[in-house]
Design a protein around this motif. Structure first.
Motif, PDB file in Angstrom:
ATOM      1  N   MET A  51       0.844  -1.195   0.000  1.00  0.00           N
ATOM      2  CA  MET A  51       0.000   0.000   0.000  1.00  0.00           C
ATOM      3  C   MET A  51       0.885   1.254   0.000  1.00  0.00           C
ATOM      4  N   THR A  52       0.507   2.229  -0.798  1.00  0.00           N
ATOM      5  CA  THR A  52       1.301   3.444  -0.940  1.00  0.00           C
ATOM      6  C   THR A  52       1.088   4.381   0.245  1.00  0.00           C
ATOM      7  N   VAL A  53       2.162   4.866   0.821  1.00  0.00           N
ATOM      8  CA  VAL A  53       2.108   5.861   1.897  1.00  0.00           C
ATOM      9  C   VAL A  53       2.420   7.222   1.278  1.00  0.00           C
ATOM     10  N   THR A  54       1.438   8.104   1.259  1.00  0.00           N
ATOM     11  CA  THR A  54       1.561   9.406   0.606  1.00  0.00           C
ATOM     12  C   THR A  54       1.503  10.528   1.635  1.00  0.00           C
ATOM     13  N   ASP A  55       2.495  11.391   1.599  1.00  0.00           N
ATOM     14  CA  ASP A  55       2.574  12.557   2.488  1.00  0.00           C
ATOM     15  C   ASP A  55       1.981  13.754   1.755  1.00  0.00           C
ATOM     16  N   TRP A  56       0.834  14.236   2.244  1.00  0.00           N
ATOM     17  CA  TRP A  56       0.125  15.340   1.594  1.00  0.00           C
ATOM     18  C   TRP A  56       0.512  16.713   2.137  1.00  0.00           C
ATOM     19  N   HIS A  57       1.430  16.785   3.062  1.00  0.00           N
ATOM     20  CA  HIS A  57       1.837  18.070   3.645  1.00  0.00           C
ATOM     21  C   HIS A  57       3.358  18.105   3.676  1.00  0.00           C
TER      22      HIS A  57
ATOM     23  N   VAL B 143     -19.150  20.460  14.991  1.00  0.00           N
ATOM     24  CA  VAL B 143     -18.461  19.184  14.813  1.00  0.00           C
ATOM     25  C   VAL B 143     -19.284  18.253  13.925  1.00  0.00           C
ATOM     26  N   GLU B 144     -20.602  18.265  14.102  1.00  0.00           N
ATOM     27  CA  GLU B 144     -21.467  17.443  13.249  1.00  0.00           C
ATOM     28  C   GLU B 144     -21.411  17.930  11.805  1.00  0.00           C
ATOM     29  N   GLY B 145     -21.362  19.247  11.626  1.00  0.00           N
ATOM     30  CA  GLY B 145     -21.240  19.792  10.280  1.00  0.00           C
ATOM     31  C   GLY B 145     -19.952  19.363   9.607  1.00  0.00           C
ATOM     32  N   VAL B 146     -18.875  19.339  10.364  1.00  0.00           N
ATOM     33  CA  VAL B 146     -17.593  18.870   9.836  1.00  0.00           C
ATOM     34  C   VAL B 146     -17.695  17.395   9.463  1.00  0.00           C
ATOM     35  N   ALA B 147     -18.296  16.602  10.335  1.00  0.00           N
ATOM     36  CA  ALA B 147     -18.382  15.157  10.119  1.00  0.00           C
ATOM     37  C   ALA B 147     -19.162  14.818   8.859  1.00  0.00           C
ATOM     38  N   THR B 148     -20.186  15.614   8.531  1.00  0.00           N
ATOM     39  CA  THR B 148     -21.021  15.315   7.363  1.00  0.00           C
ATOM     40  C   THR B 148     -20.567  16.061   6.113  1.00  0.00           C
ATOM     41  N   SER B 149     -19.462  16.794   6.201  1.00  0.00           N
ATOM     42  CA  SER B 149     -18.929  17.524   5.054  1.00  0.00           C
ATOM     43  C   SER B 149     -17.997  16.628   4.244  1.00  0.00           C
ATOM     44  N   THR B 150     -17.358  17.220   3.241  1.00  0.00           N
ATOM     45  CA  THR B 150     -16.354  16.498   2.447  1.00  0.00           C
ATOM     46  C   THR B 150     -14.936  16.788   2.928  1.00  0.00           C
ATOM     47  N   LEU B 151     -14.790  17.524   4.013  1.00  0.00           N
ATOM     48  CA  LEU B 151     -13.473  17.931   4.498  1.00  0.00           C
ATOM     49  C   LEU B 151     -12.616  16.731   4.905  1.00  0.00           C
ATOM     50  N   CYS B 152     -11.359  16.778   4.487  1.00  0.00           N
ATOM     51  CA  CYS B 152     -10.342  15.835   4.940  1.00  0.00           C
ATOM     52  C   CYS B 152      -9.303  16.603   5.748  1.00  0.00           C
ATOM     53  N   PHE B 153      -8.491  15.888   6.487  1.00  0.00           N
ATOM     54  CA  PHE B 153      -7.548  16.515   7.408  1.00  0.00           C
ATOM     55  C   PHE B 153      -6.219  15.790   7.372  1.00  0.00           C
ATOM     56  N   ASP B 154      -5.130  16.556   7.394  1.00  0.00           N
ATOM     57  CA  ASP B 154      -3.846  15.864   7.452  1.00  0.00           C
ATOM     58  C   ASP B 154      -3.460  15.605   8.901  1.00  0.00           C
ATOM     59  N   SER B 155      -2.486  14.727   9.074  1.00  0.00           N
ATOM     60  CA  SER B 155      -2.181  14.178  10.403  1.00  0.00           C
ATOM     61  C   SER B 155      -1.126  14.961  11.170  1.00  0.00           C
ATOM     62  N   HIS B 156      -0.717  16.133  10.661  1.00  0.00           N
ATOM     63  CA  HIS B 156       0.352  16.876  11.332  1.00  0.00           C
ATOM     64  C   HIS B 156      -0.200  17.615  12.550  1.00  0.00           C
ATOM     65  N   THR B 157      -0.034  17.015  13.721  1.00  0.00           N
ATOM     66  CA  THR B 157      -0.507  17.620  14.967  1.00  0.00           C
ATOM     67  C   THR B 157       0.648  17.835  15.947  1.00  0.00           C
ATOM     68  N   HIS B 158       1.850  18.013  15.398  1.00  0.00           N
ATOM     69  CA  HIS B 158       3.039  18.257  16.228  1.00  0.00           C
ATOM     70  C   HIS B 158       3.229  17.168  17.284  1.00  0.00           C
ATOM     71  N   GLY B 159       2.911  15.929  16.914  1.00  0.00           N
ATOM     72  CA  GLY B 159       3.108  14.814  17.825  1.00  0.00           C
ATOM     73  C   GLY B 159       1.977  14.581  18.797  1.00  0.00           C
ATOM     74  N   ASN B 160       0.901  15.371  18.690  1.00  0.00           N
ATOM     75  CA  ASN B 160      -0.232  15.234  19.611  1.00  0.00           C
ATOM     76  C   ASN B 160      -1.156  14.112  19.110  1.00  0.00           C
ATOM     77  N   THR B 161      -0.922  12.915  19.597  1.00  0.00           N
ATOM     78  CA  THR B 161      -1.679  11.752  19.134  1.00  0.00           C
ATOM     79  C   THR B 161      -3.155  11.863  19.489  1.00  0.00           C
ATOM     80  N   GLU B 162      -3.467  12.442  20.638  1.00  0.00           N
ATOM     81  CA  GLU B 162      -4.866  12.557  21.040  1.00  0.00           C
ATOM     82  C   GLU B 162      -5.640  13.464  20.099  1.00  0.00           C
ATOM     83  N   ALA B 163      -5.010  14.542  19.623  1.00  0.00           N
ATOM     84  CA  ALA B 163      -5.684  15.428  18.668  1.00  0.00           C
ATOM     85  C   ALA B 163      -5.989  14.681  17.377  1.00  0.00           C
ATOM     86  N   LEU B 164      -5.061  13.854  16.958  1.00  0.00           N
ATOM     87  CA  LEU B 164      -5.261  13.062  15.744  1.00  0.00           C
ATOM     88  C   LEU B 164      -6.374  12.035  15.939  1.00  0.00           C
TER      89      LEU B 164
END
Length: 289
Positions: free
Chosen positions: A1-7, A223-244
């Motif tokens: 599986m390809t691992v792609t870095d989008w940021h 938060v519900e509006g975000v969940a039902t939108s088409t928005l995607c999010f990258d994983s760069h949270t400065h090491g904050n695993t809980e935020a991710l």
């Protein structure tokens, strides 16, 4: 599986020199290695990707958006940046892709450059600041651009421009990126929802850097509006695993994409960022659906 870095950032030398020569401060980007497109820096980048398990980087020139006077110079700057990015991709087309920059706020010139990007240079999409010249980049002024992006099924990465976060006792540079960036990332999510972008332009793949800033800490309706939108999010949270994890719980793991903020991330932490992404999402593929 390809691992792609989008940021992942790349600042072509010719582009940086052009902006510098026309009065735009590029010191922040010049001091970060390996951030340019010299052969040695591209080889070093590929080696670090190999060492950390990244198969592909989607390169962008954020937060170095062209902001020149007269505005017509922005079109020249954007073309220079995009041609250089495409050339960097051609050095390793199986390992690199890119997101272009546009000569905002000029919509007609941006449409011309978008056509060049998507149909001649093979870009995946564009990178945009949440706001430019004091106005949101999701305002109705840009509707023709978003219609073209929707037609192209383009990816749009929203990356902070470094516009600050107001008065503070802290060092201004520290506040700009530790707090201001979170404010920019959160605001662009709210603007996306307020402008009903997911319904109006459903084929765009919007990616919010920094896991959406603080958007998942807002009220339940948001938060519900975000969940039902088409928005995607990258994983760069400065090491904050809980935020991710919080982002993943609300939107699902398929809408969390790998993002490292390369080359700002230290070498030793790059593999850890990939591991954290894979552990939280249980995915091997960072590509958007």
């Amino acid at each position: 599986m390809t691992v792609t870095d989008w940021h992942a950032h790349l600042w072509p030398r010719a582009y940086v020199d052009f902006l510098d020569g026309h009065g735009q401060d590029c010191r922040h980007q010049r001091g970060v290695l390996p951030g340019d497109d010299s052969p040695a820096m591209l080889r070093r980048r590929l080696q670090q990707m190999d060492d950390s398990g990244i198969d592909c980087q989607v390169l962008d020139a954020a937060a170095l958006y062209p902001r020149l006077a007269p505005p017509s110079k922005n079109a020249e700057a954007a073309r220079l940046a995009n041609e250089a990015m495409a050339e960097a991709v051609r050095t390793a087309p199986d390992r690199f892709a890119f997101l272009g920059v546009l000569p905002l706020p000029l919509v007609t010139a941006s449409l011309r450059e978008l056509d060049h990007l998507m149909n001649r240079l093979g870009a995946r999409g564009i990178v945009l600041p949440p706001a430019l010249h004091g106005a949101s980049t999701l305002g109705s002024h840009y509707d023709p651009l978003y219609a073209a992006l929707d037609h192209s099924r383009a990816a749009v990465l929203y990356h902070p421009a470094g516009t600050g976060a107001g008065p503070s006792l802290c060092d201004p540079d520290t506040v700009t990126w530790s707090v201001g960036a979170i404010a920019e990332q959160t605001t662009v999510v709210l603007d996306w929802l307020a402008a009903d972008m997911s319904d109006r332009f459903p084929r765009i793949r919007p990616i919010i850097s920094g896991a959406g800033g603080a958007c998942f800490l807002l009220g339940p309706d948001t938060v519900e509006g975000v969940a039902t939108s088409t928005l995607c999010f990258d994983s760069h949270t400065h090491g904050n695993t809980e935020a991710l994890r919080l982002a993943g719980r609300h939107v699902g793991r398929d809408r969390i994409l790998l993002g490292t903020d390369y080359p700002f991330i230290p070498d030793a932490h790059l593999a850890a960022a990939v591991h954290r992404f894979r552990a939280v999402t249980s995915l091997g593929d960072g590509s958007p659906a």
